[in-house]
Design a protein around this motif. Structure first.
Motif, PDB file in Angstrom:
ATOM      1  N   TRP A  33      -8.953   7.799  -2.875  1.00 50.19           N
ATOM      2  CA  TRP A  33      -8.907   6.832  -1.773  1.00 50.19           C
ATOM      3  C   TRP A  33      -8.465   7.527  -0.491  1.00 50.19           C
ATOM      4  CZ3 TRP A  33      -6.321   1.561  -3.334  1.00 50.19           C
ATOM      5  CH2 TRP A  33      -7.231   0.808  -4.087  1.00 50.19           C
ATOM      6  N   GLN A  34      -9.249   7.343   0.541  1.00 45.55           N
ATOM      7  CA  GLN A  34      -8.937   7.917   1.850  1.00 45.55           C
ATOM      8  C   GLN A  34      -7.639   7.339   2.406  1.00 45.55           C
ATOM      9  OE1 GLN A  34     -10.406  10.382   3.555  1.00 45.55           O
ATOM     10  NE2 GLN A  34      -8.955  10.134   5.243  1.00 45.55           N
ATOM     11  N   SER A  35      -7.355   6.080   2.106  1.00 48.11           N
ATOM     12  CA  SER A  35      -6.164   5.439   2.672  1.00 48.11           C
ATOM     13  C   SER A  35      -4.859   6.083   2.201  1.00 48.11           C
ATOM     14  CB  SER A  35      -6.149   3.938   2.361  1.00 48.11           C
ATOM     15  OG  SER A  35      -6.055   3.700   0.974  1.00 48.11           O
ATOM     16  N   TRP A  36      -4.889   6.779   1.048  1.00 47.74           N
ATOM     17  CA  TRP A  36      -3.675   7.476   0.604  1.00 47.74           C
ATOM     18  C   TRP A  36      -3.349   8.628   1.553  1.00 47.74           C
ATOM     19  CZ3 TRP A  36      -2.059   3.916  -2.168  1.00 47.74           C
ATOM     20  CH2 TRP A  36      -2.574   3.489  -3.390  1.00 47.74           C
ATOM     21  N   GLN A  37      -4.382   9.202   2.159  1.00 47.75           N
ATOM     22  CA  GLN A  37      -4.195  10.374   3.019  1.00 47.75           C
ATOM     23  C   GLN A  37      -3.781  10.000   4.445  1.00 47.75           C
ATOM     24  OE1 GLN A  37      -4.445  12.841   0.933  1.00 47.75           O
ATOM     25  NE2 GLN A  37      -5.409  11.460  -0.518  1.00 47.75           N
ATOM     26  N   GLU A  38      -3.975   8.758   4.807  1.00 47.75           N
ATOM     27  CA  GLU A  38      -3.695   8.323   6.182  1.00 47.75           C
ATOM     28  C   GLU A  38      -2.208   8.038   6.366  1.00 47.75           C
ATOM     29  OE1 GLU A  38      -5.751   8.149   8.723  1.00 47.75           O
ATOM     30  OE2 GLU A  38      -7.541   8.661   7.577  1.00 47.75           O
ATOM     31  N   HIS A  39      -1.672   8.539   7.467  1.00 44.18           N
ATOM     32  CA  HIS A  39      -0.267   8.280   7.759  1.00 44.18           C
ATOM     33  C   HIS A  39      -0.096   7.454   9.025  1.00 44.18           C
ATOM     34  CE1 HIS A  39       0.849  10.868   4.481  1.00 44.18           C
ATOM     35  NE2 HIS A  39       0.033  11.788   4.949  1.00 44.18           N
ATOM     36  N   LYS A  40      -1.091   7.447   9.881  1.00 42.77           N
ATOM     37  CA  LYS A  40      -1.005   6.684  11.123  1.00 42.77           C
ATOM     38  C   LYS A  40      -1.877   5.433  11.092  1.00 42.77           C
ATOM     39  CE  LYS A  40       0.288  10.498  14.048  1.00 42.77           C
ATOM     40  NZ  LYS A  40       0.067  11.225  15.275  1.00 42.77           N
ATOM     41  N   ARG A  41      -2.909   5.440  10.274  1.00 46.72           N
ATOM     42  CA  ARG A  41      -3.821   4.293  10.206  1.00 46.72           C
ATOM     43  C   ARG A  41      -3.592   3.549   8.891  1.00 46.72           C
ATOM     44  NH1 ARG A  41      -9.730   5.305  10.993  1.00 46.72           N
ATOM     45  NH2 ARG A  41      -9.447   6.481   9.087  1.00 46.72           N
ATOM     46  N   PHE A  42      -3.929   2.266   8.928  1.00 48.75           N
ATOM     47  CA  PHE A  42      -3.773   1.423   7.746  1.00 48.75           C
ATOM     48  C   PHE A  42      -5.061   0.626   7.547  1.00 48.75           C
ATOM     49  CE2 PHE A  42      -2.573  -2.812   6.075  1.00 48.75           C
ATOM     50  CZ  PHE A  42      -2.196  -2.416   4.806  1.00 48.75           C
TER      51      PHE A  42
ATOM     52  N   HIS B 110       0.823  -1.201   0.000  1.00 44.38           N
ATOM     53  CA  HIS B 110       0.000   0.000   0.000  1.00 44.38           C
ATOM     54  C   HIS B 110       0.862   1.258   0.000  1.00 44.38           C
ATOM     55  CE1 HIS B 110      -2.478   3.176   1.928  1.00 44.38           C
ATOM     56  NE2 HIS B 110      -3.405   2.685   1.124  1.00 44.38           N
ATOM     57  N   ARG B 111       1.883   1.271   0.831  1.00 48.95           N
ATOM     58  CA  ARG B 111       2.746   2.456   0.906  1.00 48.95           C
ATOM     59  C   ARG B 111       3.558   2.641  -0.375  1.00 48.95           C
ATOM     60  NH1 ARG B 111      -0.627   4.178   4.378  1.00 48.95           N
ATOM     61  NH2 ARG B 111      -0.075   4.058   6.565  1.00 48.95           N
ATOM     62  N   VAL B 112       4.053   1.572  -0.956  1.00 51.83           N
ATOM     63  CA  VAL B 112       4.805   1.672  -2.216  1.00 51.83           C
ATOM     64  C   VAL B 112       3.865   2.109  -3.339  1.00 51.83           C
ATOM     65  CG1 VAL B 112       6.041   0.345  -3.982  1.00 51.83           C
ATOM     66  CG2 VAL B 112       6.642   0.070  -1.567  1.00 51.83           C
ATOM     67  N   ALA B 113       2.695   1.477  -3.438  1.00 46.76           N
ATOM     68  CA  ALA B 113       1.734   1.848  -4.486  1.00 46.76           C
ATOM     69  C   ALA B 113       1.330   3.311  -4.366  1.00 46.76           C
ATOM     70  CB  ALA B 113       0.507   0.947  -4.414  1.00 46.76           C
ATOM     71  N   GLY B 114       1.210   3.793  -3.131  1.00 46.63           N
ATOM     72  CA  GLY B 114       0.835   5.186  -2.912  1.00 46.63           C
ATOM     73  C   GLY B 114       1.876   6.178  -3.385  1.00 46.63           C
ATOM     74  N   ARG B 115       3.095   5.720  -3.569  1.00 51.16           N
ATOM     75  CA  ARG B 115       4.182   6.594  -4.037  1.00 51.16           C
ATOM     76  C   ARG B 115       4.369   6.524  -5.553  1.00 51.16           C
ATOM     77  NH1 ARG B 115       5.347   7.821   0.764  1.00 51.16           N
ATOM     78  NH2 ARG B 115       6.780   7.176   2.322  1.00 51.16           N
ATOM     79  N   ILE B 116       3.657   5.635  -6.204  1.00 50.09           N
ATOM     80  CA  ILE B 116       3.730   5.500  -7.657  1.00 50.09           C
ATOM     81  C   ILE B 116       2.567   6.292  -8.248  1.00 50.09           C
ATOM     82  CG2 ILE B 116       3.667   3.902  -9.617  1.00 50.09           C
ATOM     83  CD1 ILE B 116       4.738   1.732  -7.646  1.00 50.09           C
ATOM     84  N   SER B 117       2.883   7.379  -8.900  1.00 50.11           N
ATOM     85  CA  SER B 117       1.823   8.286  -9.363  1.00 50.11           C
ATOM     86  C   SER B 117       0.852   7.608 -10.327  1.00 50.11           C
ATOM     87  CB  SER B 117       2.423   9.548  -9.980  1.00 50.11           C
ATOM     88  OG  SER B 117       3.250   9.222 -11.065  1.00 50.11           O
ATOM     89  N   ALA B 118       1.349   6.722 -11.187  1.00 53.97           N
ATOM     90  CA  ALA B 118       0.449   6.035 -12.130  1.00 53.97           C
ATOM     91  C   ALA B 118      -0.591   5.208 -11.376  1.00 53.97           C
ATOM     92  CB  ALA B 118       1.251   5.137 -13.061  1.00 53.97           C
ATOM     93  N   VAL B 119      -0.206   4.590 -10.283  1.00 52.13           N
ATOM     94  CA  VAL B 119      -1.143   3.803  -9.474  1.00 52.13           C
ATOM     95  C   VAL B 119      -2.048   4.739  -8.685  1.00 52.13           C
ATOM     96  CG1 VAL B 119      -1.355   2.160  -7.561  1.00 52.13           C
ATOM     97  CG2 VAL B 119       0.425   1.832  -9.293  1.00 52.13           C
ATOM     98  N   ARG B 120      -1.462   5.699  -8.043  1.00 48.22           N
ATOM     99  CA  ARG B 120      -2.237   6.618  -7.202  1.00 48.22           C
ATOM    100  C   ARG B 120      -3.269   7.385  -8.019  1.00 48.22           C
ATOM    101  NH1 ARG B 120      -0.236   9.286  -1.892  1.00 48.22           N
ATOM    102  NH2 ARG B 120      -1.995  10.631  -1.454  1.00 48.22           N
TER     103      ARG B 120
END
Length: 171
Positions: free
Chosen positions: A140-149, A124-134
């Motif tokens: 997606w709310q989960s992209w904005q979360e830094h403390k929750r998964f 999830h964290r790696v995919a969130g850093r790939i702009s084509a995936v993001r």
């Protein structure tokens, strides 16, 4: 050749449960990634699938005993929720999934769950850093979360994998 672990789920149980559980788990994973929520109706549906399908594919004594899994996991999950270790939806999902797991397979499932959470978190964290995936799912709310998964993602995958092991061992 990869040897898969043997589980107490029969081939019949595997097929019967997966028909209903897999689509629901995929929905739970997707919705938790999208909105950081596991809807109560989906955890209720998971429990109902066990109630309705389980009676037809399991010996009655084993089927009845599995309800204790629900209550034990529910208490543990409620404590984890109370201390902030997981959300309420995650707790309800774990409790609703517990009857599907045979007691003798609990250690395996806990190991799969730990590994699934680690792999899911990294993915999830790696995919969130790939702009084509993001950019495919930018809201997606989960992209904005830094403390929750979104734990519904790995928990749903682990339940599907566990129930699929008898089928996979036939390949």
């Amino acid at each position: 050749m990869l040897t898969l672990p043997q589980v107490s789920v029969t081939l019949t149980q595997s097929v019967a449960f997966l028909i209903f559980v897999a689509p629901l788990c995929l929905y739970v994973a997707w919705n938790d990634l999208r909105a950081m929520k596991i809807p109560t109706w989906s955890t209720d549906a998971l429990a109902i699938i066990f109630v309705v399908v389980g009676i037809f594919v399991m010996p009655f004594g084993e089927y009845a005993w599995r309800y204790s899994h629900f209550f034990v996991v529910l208490v543990i999950a409620m404590i984890l929720n109370a201390v902030g270790a997981m959300g309420a939806g995650d707790s309800k999902f774990l409790a609703s999934a517990a009857p599907f797991v045979a007691l003798e397979d609990a250690f395996l499932v806990l190991m799969l769950l730990g590994l699934g959470m680690l792999v899911g978190y990294v993915m999830h964290r790696v995919a969130g850093r790939i702009s084509a995936v993001r950019n495919l799912v930018p809201t997606w709310q989960s992209w904005q979360e830094h403390k929750r998964f979104p734990l519904g993602f790995p928990m749903g995958a682990v339940l599907i994998l566990y129930l699929a092991l008898p089928l996979l061992s036939q390949l």
